[in-house]
Design an enzyme around this catalytic site. Structure first.
Site, PDB file in Angstrom:
ATOM      1  N   GLU A  17     -25.062  -3.155 -35.488  1.00 39.07           N
ATOM      2  CA  GLU A  17     -25.964  -3.207 -34.337  1.00 39.07           C
ATOM      3  C   GLU A  17     -25.277  -2.715 -33.058  1.00 39.07           C
ATOM      4  OE1 GLU A  17     -25.589  -5.512 -36.611  1.00 39.07           O
ATOM      5  OE2 GLU A  17     -27.567  -6.087 -37.345  1.00 39.07           O
ATOM      6  N   LYS A  19     -22.818  -0.535 -32.695  1.00 41.47           N
ATOM      7  CA  LYS A  19     -22.678   0.929 -32.722  1.00 41.47           C
ATOM      8  C   LYS A  19     -23.967   1.600 -32.255  1.00 41.47           C
ATOM      9  CE  LYS A  19     -22.617   4.701 -36.050  1.00 41.47           C
ATOM     10  NZ  LYS A  19     -21.409   5.450 -35.706  1.00 41.47           N
ATOM     11  N   GLY A 432      -8.981  24.162 -45.636  1.00 45.42           N
ATOM     12  CA  GLY A 432      -9.870  23.765 -46.729  1.00 45.42           C
ATOM     13  C   GLY A 432     -11.335  23.744 -46.365  1.00 45.42           C
ATOM     14  N   TRP A 561      -6.531   4.947 -47.426  1.00 43.77           N
ATOM     15  CA  TRP A 561      -7.855   4.857 -46.803  1.00 43.77           C
ATOM     16  C   TRP A 561      -8.842   4.053 -47.642  1.00 43.77           C
ATOM     17  CZ3 TRP A 561      -8.170  10.619 -44.707  1.00 43.77           C
ATOM     18  CH2 TRP A 561      -7.279  10.734 -43.628  1.00 43.77           C
ATOM     19  N   CYS A 643      -1.878  16.011 -41.260  1.00 47.53           N
ATOM     20  CA  CYS A 643      -2.242  16.109 -39.864  1.00 47.53           C
ATOM     21  C   CYS A 643      -1.108  15.465 -39.064  1.00 47.53           C
ATOM     22  CB  CYS A 643      -3.530  15.358 -39.591  1.00 47.53           C
ATOM     23  SG  CYS A 643      -4.827  15.769 -40.754  1.00 47.53           S
ATOM     24  N   HIS A 694      -9.278  20.659 -32.949  1.00 49.07           N
ATOM     25  CA  HIS A 694      -9.908  19.526 -32.268  1.00 49.07           C
ATOM     26  C   HIS A 694     -10.505  19.951 -30.935  1.00 49.07           C
ATOM     27  CE1 HIS A 694      -8.122  16.866 -35.218  1.00 49.07           C
ATOM     28  NE2 HIS A 694      -7.001  17.532 -35.072  1.00 49.07           N
TER      29      HIS A 694
END
Ligand code: GLN
Ligand code: ZN
Length: 759
Positions: A17, A19, A432, A561, A643, A694
């Site tokens: 909620e 977000k 990629g 992750w 990264c 980015h």
């Protein structure tokens, strides 16, 4: 009577909620009052839940509109000057600190210890001043009290706050700000006392880190200064054992300490030995970092004796804030009952505290039903054939030193591969992914929802591959990729095709601000039932005579992750994933894919918090990578990608992965990060990123040539590749094409000057 409490709970709401309200507010669709109402609703529901579970306090101050460190920047009145705001900031200014505005870039964001949560980094200068914000936290305490709850506010302690910040001026030590900071903490405590607060939780997770001596000794000074405030302080450490900080923590003049018994369980005897006779001990017995049910019977066994001695000085809690686990299993309608019964999201963890409290205070009998249900769930998990796969165990047991080395050393492979691929100097490639257009997302979503059949989906994806190959050929790139149109999140993409992985529908965890992630759950032995990427790669290769690079995600990143098993070492799970990837690598090779990239963007973030633990991690992590990559012939070229490139302290371990080519992010640091590779004499080939993907800025030929020239000063030109910093999936096609055309032109320039140098 044992007490029970939490260090903090998820703040995003059971269905994200917060977000949705934040983003609506940022888009101007709702006003701040509406956002604040959503926030208040989330806090109230959290407190009601804690109260209903019989916890002795509700935790206040764990809510944040963006981030808890940013809340403290506001509370302590140390907003970076460069924004030109006053000491007191409005919510709209708070968001500008987090997200930047037209004039100022946002505050830097970095990972919160070894979690996937990111905090905003306080900025310190010699003249940084602190001034209490009388709103915020104190209003939330009033809000909880008005609703009838016993509020235990939580603060980030002064030393952790300073430690996690950054010096923005040369030649000063942010620890010097402590004397200016402590009076403000004292004011906070005094105000809370005036509000009728009995206990304040003060988080010092920095105690789980390697701290310089001056920082360690500062703890004593700081807490002596806060001692007089009249509220009881519960000093909370978490995320690891205290080790050499143990005595520091236990001797501080505070009323209680919280320790992480999940990660620091081995230290418990020592903690108890040194615990002063009047102090409260809060034991973090429920894993706040993972989603498995805790063995509650074992906790009662372990702490019964201690409870008899400490009585109301024993508190039970999760190991850390529950911020790092999803809110509730209630929404998991698609999850099978067997697996669901093994899991505990935040609400189940709070219920478990209630069971423990009852068992300690009223005897096991009083919690018999819950304890036996818990025992049954654990037994079902322990015995399940879904968890244990004898074939996987046998393969792991059969691993020997031949499985984690290539057939020949790099120099031999390099010449075989040069002969095979005949690439020019400064070969060009990409990382990629190509732009994920709205059309691609739409097709994937329709396929997932069952609105698009398999054949149509395959055709659509093959068309995307065709498009990507055509563009790359037109651009004149040397090593092509298929573009990853079929992938949303890389770990999810592979996890969905591997045995031993499960996915929740609603298991969201805050990553930063309004961004949430839904980590896969690795519940069982991992294996690969069938090829995962071969058909896409084969299709791509069929469209071109240039080599197409196969694209996989590595074992360490998949592990890092995900929520992982707690019934075997992380290293074991990493090796299982490595074997699954190894199978895929072999199938790609058989299908004629000569170059295969195994991405490991999370390799560095897997590093343990304590340096003493690094070597063991790097040993199994690099072995897992090599196992995934070493099943191929010398002529097959293995790439890896990471990264960020702050690798200077782990370069030997990066080299030990023995990838033929590594591509890294270096453009933003103007190649500075490559220097370490040169000084270390990194042995294999390197593609230092020359295009910052980015940034919306399109680099021109001169920019990239200059970066390549800089790179060629530290790395032998015949070992340099030319590529962007990372995948292009977040960019648009137009900018991507221009940037890559410039990149190819830069490579040509480099080739020409190399040729004329040789002549
Ligand atoms: N191959 C992935 C991509 O190009 C790598 C992503 C990453 O490094 N995080 O998107
Ligand atoms: Zn990357």
């Amino acid at each position: 009577m044992a007490r029970a409490h939490v260090l903090g709970v998820p703040r995003i709401g059971p269905n994200r909620e917060l977000k949705f309200a934040q983003e609506a507010c940022w888009r101007g669709e709702i006003d701040e009052a509406a956002l604040k109402a959503v926030a208040s609703g989330i806090r109230q529901a959290n407190w009601r839940q804690q109260h209903a579970a019989g916890l002795d306090f509700v935790t206040v101050g764990d809510f944040a509109f963006y981030d808890q460190m940013l809340n403290h920047v506001a509370l302590l009145g140390c907003v970076p000057e460069r924004f030109g705001f006053g000491e007191r900031i409005a919510l709209s200014e708070y968001f500008q600190l987090a997200r930047g505005n037209a004039a100022c870039h946002a505050m830097e964001m970095t990972k919160w210890f070894d979690t996937n949560y990111h905090y905003l980094v306080p900025e310190f200068k010699p003249d940084t001043h602190f001034a209490l914000d009388p709103g915020g936290l104190f209003d939330e305490v009033t809000e909880a009290q008005t609703a009838g709850f016993a509020a235990k506010p939580v603060l980030i302690g002064p030393l952790t706050f300073l430690w996690l910040g950054k010096e923005k001026a040369a030649g000063f030590n942010r620890l010097d700000l402590l004397d200016r900071l402590l009076p403000v903490y004292a004011q906070i405590l005094a105000r809370l006392k005036a509000q009728g607060v009995e206990w304040v939780q003060i988080d010092e997770p920095a105690l789980a880190l390697d701290l310089p001596a001056e920082w360690r000794s500062a703890f004593e000074r700081a807490y002596h200064a806060l001692n007089g405030a009249g509220v009881k302080l519960l000093l909370a450490s978490y995320f690891g054992p205290l080790r050499e900080n143990l005595l520091v923590a236990l001797k501080l003049p505070v009323a209680g300490v919280h320790v992480d018994c999940v990660r620091g369980g081995d230290e418990l005897a020592q903690v108890i030995d040194w615990l002063p006779a009047t102090k409260v001990l809060s034991v973090g017995v429920i894993d706040g970092r993972n989603i498995w049910k805790t063995d509650l019977n074992a906790v009662v066994d372990r702490f019964e004796g201690l409870h008899a001695r400490l009585a109301d000085r024993l508190w039970v809690a999760p190991s850390c804030s529950l911020l790092h686990v999803p809110a509730s299993l209630a929404g998991e309608t698609a999850m099978d009952a067997e697996l669901g019964n093994w899991l505990a999201f935040a609400d189940d963890k709070i219920a478990a505290l209630s069971t423990l409290k009852t068992a300690f205070n009223q005897g096991r009998q009083a919690a018999a039903a819950e304890l036996s249900a818990n025992a049954r769930a654990l037994a079902s998990r322990g015995a399940s054939s879904r968890v244990h796969n004898t074939a996987v165990a046998a393969r792991l047991a059969a691993l020997t030193s031949i499985h984690d080395v290539r057939n020949s050393p790099f120099a031999v492979r390099q010449s075989v591969q040069r002969e095979r691929f005949k690439l020019p100097d400064f070969p060009t490639t990409t990382i990629g992914s190509f732009p994920q257009t709205p059309e691609i997302r739409h097709v994937r979503a329709r396929f997932k929802a069952g609105a698009l059949g398999e054949a149509d989906y395959t055709t659509a994806m093959q068309n995307e591959i065709g498009h990507a190959i055509e563009k790359q050929e037109a651009l004149g790139l040397d090593v092509l990729v298929h573009g990853e149109a079929e992938r949303n999140d890389m770990v999810e993409y592979f996890g969905e095709q591997l045995s031993g992985f499960a996915f929740s529908q609603n298991g969201w965890v805050q990553s930063y601000g309004s961004r949430c992630v839904k980590p896969p759950i690795i519940y069982g032995d991992v294996s690969r039932p069938r090829p995962m990427t071969v058909a896409w790669a084969r299709h791509a290769q069929s469209l071109t005579v240039k080599p197409v690079k196969g694209m996989l995600t590595g074992p360490v990143t998949m592990l890092q992750w995900s929520f992982v098993r707690d019934d075997q070492p992380r290293a074991t799970t990493a090796l299982q994933i490595a074997l699954a990837i190894r199978d895929e690598v072999a199938d790609l090779e058989t299908a004629g894919i000569g170059i295969i990239q195994i991405d490991e963007p999370a390799y560095r973030e897997g590093l343990p918090l304590r340096k003493a633990d690094w070597a063991a991690y790097l040993e199994w992590a690099s072995r897992a990578f090599r196992i995934s990559a070493s099943g191929v012939s010398d002529a097959t070229q293995i790439h890896t990608h990471m990264c960020y490139s702050e690798f200077n302290d782990i370069l030997p371990a990066i080299a030990a992965m023995d990838a033929d080519v590594i591509t890294i992010e270096t453009s933003r640091s103007d190649m500075e990060l490559l220097r370490g590779f040169g000084e270390f004499s990194y042995p294999n080939e390197i593609g230092p990123g020359v295009y910052d993907i980015h940034s919306p800025r399109i680099p021109d030929v001169e920019d990239m040539t200059r970066l390549l020239e800089k790179a060629a000063q530290v790395i032998a030109p015949d070992r340099l590749w030319v590529n962007p910093d990372c995948g292009l999936k977040t960019r648009g096609w137009a900018e991507t094409e221009t940037a890559l055309a410039n990149m190819v032109a830069a490579a040509h320039t480099m080739r020409q000057s190399l040729q004329s140098a040789i002549r």
